[in-house]
Design an enzyme around this catalytic site. Sequence first.
Site, PDB file in Angstrom:
ATOM      1  N   THR A   1       0.879  -1.175   0.000  1.00 33.34           N
ATOM      2  CA  THR A   1       0.000   0.000   0.000  1.00 33.34           C
ATOM      3  C   THR A   1       0.914   1.223   0.000  1.00 33.34           C
ATOM      4  OG1 THR A   1      -1.635  -1.203   1.277  1.00 33.34           O
ATOM      5  CG2 THR A   1      -1.866   1.189   1.191  1.00 33.34           C
TER       6      THR A   1
ATOM      7  N   LYS B   1      -7.417   1.805  -3.104  1.00 32.18           N
ATOM      8  CA  LYS B   1      -7.074   1.359  -1.738  1.00 32.18           C
ATOM      9  C   LYS B   1      -7.251   2.507  -0.735  1.00 32.18           C
ATOM     10  CE  LYS B   1      -5.128  -1.121   1.592  1.00 32.18           C
ATOM     11  NZ  LYS B   1      -5.591  -2.367   2.171  1.00 32.18           N
TER      12      LYS B   1
ATOM     13  N   LYS C   1      -0.119   5.266   8.233  1.00 34.45           N
ATOM     14  CA  LYS C   1       0.653   5.430   6.982  1.00 34.45           C
ATOM     15  C   LYS C   1      -0.317   5.539   5.798  1.00 34.45           C
ATOM     16  CE  LYS C   1       1.828   1.780   4.904  1.00 34.45           C
ATOM     17  NZ  LYS C   1       1.496   0.890   3.783  1.00 34.45           N
TER      18      LYS C   1
END
Length: 289
Positions: free
Chosen positions: A97, A172, A240
């Site tokens: 990711t 995502k 993050k």
Amino acid sequence: MKNVAFIGLGVMGYPMAGHLQNNGYNVTVYNRTTAKAQQWTEQYGGNFASTPKSASEQADIVFVCVGNDDDVRQVVLGNDGVLAGLQQGAILVDHTTASAELARELSAAAKQQGIEFIDAPVSGGQAGAENGQLTVMCGGEKQVFEQAQPVMASFAKFSQLMGPVGNGQIAKMANQICIAGVVQGLSEALNFAQRAGLDAETLVETISKGAAGSWQMENRYKTMYAGEYEFGFAVDWMRKDLSIAFAEAQKHNAQLPMTKMVDGFYQQVQDMGGNRWDTSSLIALLKDK
Ligand code: NAP
């Protein structure tokens, strides 16, 4: 697409690479901590390499699943990186990711060497990786996606091309924005119901069948009530991911007021020492009050 390399044997990568080997691909793995790569070959067979470059030299397709943008740069670019080893015509798939910008940067670097690139972050967590039931959000060209998809099917129940390179990562980000809001809503509802004296089992059995139901409700309510937060995706990783989403949102002038608030709550969880707790630990903040 017979020879496969897999870079990064973490919580996700280790079982994903295992599914590939079990499905008949010739897998060579690389992991920064070599002991884990050794353990992987003992468990599954296949080979391990000492650098991402040597892992990739014979590969038709390389999968990467490491931590953040800089980690991906380290294993892909540079003298010992994947691109130094890969042959022309091969495909590089990044399951990390990361940002959409990184995806475009890697795609451009790969193209210069005649290598195709797909950004392909996953959803489904540790259990999805272990059971081969991940969802993969991809960005790239259609004919490249069509070549990679049957290989990814070893560990994915569903993969979708979302558009050009970078769009997998943007999908995502949307996924993580959804999760932030759902988990905070669920935390508040469970905490409220408990304080008001409702039985948790009966409550969830009832409202999960209606419009309030969610994956988080079905899979996490018991452990949230019990104050157990060791079930997968870590708060550090979530923060993050949200920081990547905030940077992308700014470019499009998209407002994320609720997500910003929940990110602040995750920061408070980190301050409590919950860096590696899973994302359902938001309820811990309410229990303390
Ligand atoms: P993890 O368990 O912390 O594993 C990270 C892996 O990347 C390890 O193999 C680590 O090697 C390697 N690595 C990290 N930085 C590196 C570097 N600079 N150079 C070389 N190797 C490096 O992480 P994970 O949970 O598998 O997550 C991997 C990615 O998938 C992340 O981007 C995460 O956001 C995403 N993701 C995770 C989940 C989940 O539920 N865990 C779900 C969806 C997406 P060492 O073994 O040497 O440390």
